[in-house]
Design an enzyme around this catalytic site. Structure first.
Site, PDB file in Angstrom:
ATOM      1  CG  HIS A 195      -1.872   1.139   1.243  1.00 44.41           C
ATOM      2  ND1 HIS A 195      -3.050   1.128   0.535  1.00 44.41           N
ATOM      3  CD2 HIS A 195      -1.801   2.353   1.843  1.00 44.41           C
ATOM      4  CE1 HIS A 195      -3.672   2.286   0.703  1.00 44.41           C
ATOM      5  NE2 HIS A 195      -2.936   3.048   1.499  1.00 44.41           N
ATOM      6  CG  ASP A 221      -5.617  -0.606   2.538  1.00 41.03           C
ATOM      7  OD1 ASP A 221      -5.106  -1.482   1.829  1.00 41.03           O
ATOM      8  OD2 ASP A 221      -6.161   0.423   2.089  1.00 41.03           O
TER       9      ASP A 221
END
Ligand code: GRF
Length: 240
Positions: free
Chosen positions: A110, A151
């Site tokens: 990410h 996430d």
């Protein structure tokens, strides 16, 4: 420890990607450079989009490229006897049943320092626009195990990147991407080799860069020299 199963010595790795696939390329290049010492082979690249550049990159490297909707991913991973899954810019939600089956064996990269600037809808330029709008001076890249929430899985490694005066989402994104390309392949290879794993308590151990560094990776690269030299920088500038 949930180290990947090691069929015939090396982990069978699947890469899921929706976009251009520069992280896939970095992974392929890194594993190729490691040669016989590599702990994984990319055996299939899976995308939800037929036009994804990642598929072209896979074919160019002689790796099978498949386009399948998220609901069929579980079956494909089973069929291909996949040990480890790397999400490299994959934008679709993976069914919980698959995520659970690959607990400790599925990683994502990410482009921010999670948990900041993550979550549903936070991808691509949006992440960097939000970073710039927030006025933070440090962002970075995160590699984490995948959980059923976007996430939010256990963080494996992070690497800082400075936000510079006048940055646009494009310039900042490019700077972060260079770090992703350095960090992601190394972490994937370390997990494949059983050098980093998720324990039963949901903690990452051992830490990829040693206990002293927690989840924070410091290494000798231009991107991190700013951080390594922080004390000296302050002393020289007498900023505070
Ligand atoms: C990367 O920034 C990655 O962190 C995010 O999506 C982007 C994918 O880029 N998850 P690419 O397709 O690997 O070039």
């Amino acid at each position: 420890m949930m180290a990947p199963r090691r069929a015939r010595g090396r982990a069978r790795l699947a890469v899921l990607a929706s976009g251009g696939g520069s992280n896939l390329q970095a992974l392929l290049d890194h594993l190729c450079a490691r040669g016989a010492a590599r702990a994984a082979d990319v055996v299939v690249v899976v995308s939800d989009r037929a036009g994804a550049g990642a598929l072209e990159r896979a074919r160019a490297s002689g790796v099978a490229a498949e386009v399948v909707p998220p609901r069929q991913i579980g079956a494909l991973l089973e069929e291909q006897r996949i040990d480890l899954v790397a999400l490299a810019g994959y934008l679709r939600f993976i069914p919980d049943e698959v995520t659970a089956r690959f607990r400790g064996r599925m990683v994502n990269v990410h482009p921010s320092l999670l948990p900041a600037f993550g979550g549903e809808g936070m991808y691509g330029a949006r992440v960097h626009e939000a970073v710039i709008a927030a006025g933070v001076s440090i962002t970075g890249a995160t590699v984490h195990f995948v959980d059923t929430e976007y996430d939010a899985g256990p963080i494996i490694a992070q690497w800082p990147v400075p936000v510079l005066e006048g940055d646009s989402a494009a310039t900042l994104g490019a700077r972060v991407l260079r770090v992703e390309h350095a960090l992601f392949p190394r972490i994937v290879d370390a997990i494949a080799g059983g050098r980093v794993a998720l324990n039963e308590a949901g903690r990452v151990e051992p830490r990829p860069f040693g206990a002293g560094h927690s989840a924070f990776a410091i290494a000798d690269t231009p991107e991190t020299s700013l951080v390594a030299d922080l004390a000296g920088l302050f002393d020289r500038s007498r900023a505070v």
